[in-house]
Design an enzyme around this catalytic site. Structure first.
Site, PDB file in Angstrom:
ATOM      1  N   GLU A 374      47.385  49.987 -60.122  1.00 33.64           N
ATOM      2  CA  GLU A 374      46.924  50.163 -61.505  1.00 33.64           C
ATOM      3  C   GLU A 374      47.111  51.622 -61.893  1.00 33.64           C
ATOM      4  O   GLU A 374      46.805  52.524 -61.111  1.00 33.64           O
ATOM      5  CB  GLU A 374      45.426  49.836 -61.665  1.00 33.64           C
TER       6      GLU A 374
HETATM    7  P1  P53 Z   1      38.964  49.357 -68.537  1.00 34.13           P
HETATM    8  C1  P53 Z   1      36.274  52.261 -63.960  1.00 34.13           C
HETATM    9  C2  P53 Z   1      37.047  53.315 -63.494  1.00 34.13           C
HETATM   10  C3  P53 Z   1      38.346  53.100 -63.098  1.00 34.13           C
HETATM   11  C4  P53 Z   1      38.879  51.821 -63.153  1.00 34.13           C
HETATM   12  O1  P53 Z   1      39.493  49.769 -67.098  1.00 34.13           O
HETATM   13  C5  P53 Z   1      38.102  50.767 -63.590  1.00 34.13           C
HETATM   14  C6  P53 Z   1      36.803  50.970 -63.987  1.00 34.13           C
HETATM   15  C7  P53 Z   1      35.967  49.852 -64.491  1.00 34.13           C
HETATM   16  O2  P53 Z   1      36.059  49.768 -65.873  1.00 34.13           O
HETATM   17  O3  P53 Z   1      38.520  49.481 -63.585  1.00 34.13           O
HETATM   18  C8  P53 Z   1      39.867  49.124 -63.363  1.00 34.13           C
HETATM   19  O4  P53 Z   1      39.355  47.944 -68.760  1.00 34.13           O
HETATM   20  C9  P53 Z   1      39.864  47.644 -63.083  1.00 34.13           C
HETATM   21  C10 P53 Z   1      40.443  46.816 -64.182  1.00 34.13           C
HETATM   22  C11 P53 Z   1      40.193  47.507 -65.509  1.00 34.13           C
HETATM   23  C12 P53 Z   1      40.979  48.805 -65.499  1.00 34.13           C
HETATM   24  O5  P53 Z   1      40.594  49.627 -64.425  1.00 34.13           O
HETATM   25  O6  P53 Z   1      37.494  49.558 -68.461  1.00 34.13           O
HETATM   26  O7  P53 Z   1      40.443  47.307 -61.848  1.00 34.13           O
HETATM   27  O8  P53 Z   1      39.900  45.529 -64.104  1.00 34.13           O
HETATM   28  O9  P53 Z   1      40.532  46.752 -66.620  1.00 34.13           O
HETATM   29  C13 P53 Z   1      40.837  49.606 -66.778  1.00 34.13           C
HETATM   30  O10 P53 Z   1      39.649  50.270 -69.497  1.00 34.13           O
END
Ligand code: P53
Length: 476
Positions: A374
């Site tokens: 990611e």
């Molecule tokens: P969203 C916090 C910090 C870093 C990654 O996040 C995180 C989170 C939790 O929000 O989550 C990951 O959608 C996660 C995904 C998520 C993505 O980062 O809050 O593995 O499910 O969607 C982005 O912007």
């Protein structure tokens, strides 16, 4: 030469609960994601006692990938994806989590989905538990504070490893298992581990206990996976936000080191099969009496992971303060703003160099292949009257990160398996439940209130990423 190896896994990443929808289709059970309402930046998502009337639960429909995946995968194929990271919704396979027999309709859905990927030459990369455990396991067992969950998870893992072993080679056990290091807030304990705390409960030991059971479950799943098919590659998944000292004052440096210890010990257990001594000493200092058996310790050593999958969005910074003489890290209080970097609209610090640092940090510590599963830029996209989205800011963010990733590989010698930017198609934000925090190369017509046609269209970044993949990272 770019340095990316042949067969480098360029692709995109999503998670079942954030895009599938179809929350009650094919016998699916209610997951923890199904009982979370929509929030916003600074407004936490509400965790309700089951699905309540009159509330907005954005994951119920999400972007309806459940019915539209064929067309979406066709678009991924057009970008040249070599792989596609998603998760298997545990509740499609075991709707409540504690059944003995799996739900065939759920298994068939993923057979069809993986076949569709493979038809386009796209390799599925699968997370077993991505913030979507069965809600029944929360209400009935208290989530991962209960040792019984190990058996339920391992049963689920064995069923899907067996069923998909010839379709899926790359697996990960628990998504961002270390988010729960931030145990003072309600989001991570619930999404990681199905934990709801009683008022005034001492949260920290509960978090360590839940994490321990998950790490044992992960190790047992890895061991079982290898027995089912030795060619499977099973990794862990860590949320990497490297924590810098605000200054070069020695105490700030030690504070940053302690913070790294507290957020990343999970990786030590996944990779080395045992707890780092600093953490055992900390348990002792705090008087935490955890249920860690001799059998657990053996299990941990027998299920070490094959690779480290990690997310990277941002770096953090911290500093020592006088009211904290032991320099203990509390993620809800210890972070400070880094004056050298910019922030996204959601306050996430944008730091491409931090990705190179993180790759080196992991490589120096563990010497295991790394997989960036990611990375991405959550932003407000504006659709022009002709339907186009000029997301140059996203291209700038991703290209800057790929440049640093390239240096880590070509100059620093890190072993990197692949790169799957997050939310390759717009989906529901995990942290806020919003649609307007978009990450995709593909725009989905839907707003925070759930209005929209759900039509898909290509953003400017679509063609850009296609060219990045075609040139194996040369043309950025
Ligand atoms: P969203 C916090 C910090 C870093 C990654 O996040 C995180 C989170 C939790 O929000 O989550 C990951 O959608 C996660 C995904 C998520 C993505 O980062 O809050 O593995 O499910 O969607 C982005 O912007």
């Amino acid at each position: 030469m770019s340095g990316f190896k042949e067969g480098f896994l360029w692709g995109g990443a999503v998670a079942a609960h954030q895009l599938e929808g179809g929350w009650q289709e094919g016998g699916k059970g209610v997951s923890v994601a199904d009982v979370m309402t929509a929030g916003a930046h600074g407004v936490p998502r509400e965790i309700t006692d089951g699905v309540l009337p009159g509330k907005n639960y954005p994951n119920h429909e999400a972007i309806d990938f459940y019915h539209r995946y064929r067309d979406d995968i066709k678009l991924f194929a057009e970008m040249g994806f070599k792989c596609f990271r998603t998760s298997i919704a545990w509740t499609r396979i075991f709707p409540k989590g504690d059944e003995l027999e799996p739900n065939e309709a759920g298994l068939q859905f993923y057979d069809d989905l993986f076949d569709e990927c493979l038809k386009h030459g796209i390799e599925p990369v699968i997370t077993l538990s991505h913030f979507e455990m069965p809600f029944h396991l929360v209400t009935e067992y208290g989530g991962w504070r209960n040792r019984k969950l190990i058996d339920f998870f391992v049963r689920f893992a064995k069923v899907v490893f067996t069923r998909y072993q010839h379709k899926v080679k790359y697996w990960m056990t628990f998504n961002e298992i270390n988010n729960q290091a931030n145990f003072h807030e309600d989001f991570a304990p619930f999404t990681n581990s199905g934990l709801k705390y009683a008022p005034g409960e001492d949260r920290e030991p509960v978090m360590f206990q839940a994490a321990h059971y998950e790490l044992v479950a992960s190790a047992l799943a890895v061991k079982a996976g290898r027995e089912i098919n030795p060619s499977l590659k099973i990794g862990c998944m860590i949320a990497m936000c490297p924590i810098y000292p605000l200054t070069c004052a020695p105490d700030d440096m030690m504070m940053a080191m302690n913070a790294m210890h507290r957020r990343y010990w999970f990786t030590d257990v996944h990779v080395r099969g045992k707890y780092p001594q600093h953490l055992l000493n900390y348990f002792e200092r705090r008087g935490f009496a955890l249920d860690i058996t001799e059998e657990d310790k053996v299990a941990l050593t027998q299920g070490c992971v094959d690779y480290i999958g990690f997310s990277y969005y941002m770096s953090f910074a911290t500093k020592a303060t006088e009211d904290n003489p032991q320099l203990d890290y509390d993620e809800s209080k210890s972070l400070v703003s880094n004056p050298y970097v910019q922030k996204s609209d959601w306050g996430w610090q944008i730091d491409p160099v931090g990705l190179r640092y993180s790759l080196n940090w992991f490589w120096d510590h563990y010497q295991l292949p790394l997989f960036i599963v990611e990375n991405g830029f959550g932003a407000i996209d504006v659709q022009e009257s002709d339907g186009t989205v000029n997301d140059q800011y996203r291209i700038d963010y991703l290209s800057a990160h790929i440049r640093e990733m390239k240096k880590a590989v070509a100059e620093d010698g890190v072993d990197l398996m692949g790169y799957t930017p997050w939310g390759c198609i717009d989906l529901v934000s995990a942290g806020t439940g919003e649609m307007k925090k978009r990450y995709g190369f593909i725009f989905v017509d839907k707003d925070n209130e759930g209005n929209g046609t759900l039509n898909r269209s290509k953003k400017k970044s679509f063609d850009w990423y296609k060219q990045v993949i075609a040139s194996n990272g040369e043309q950025l």
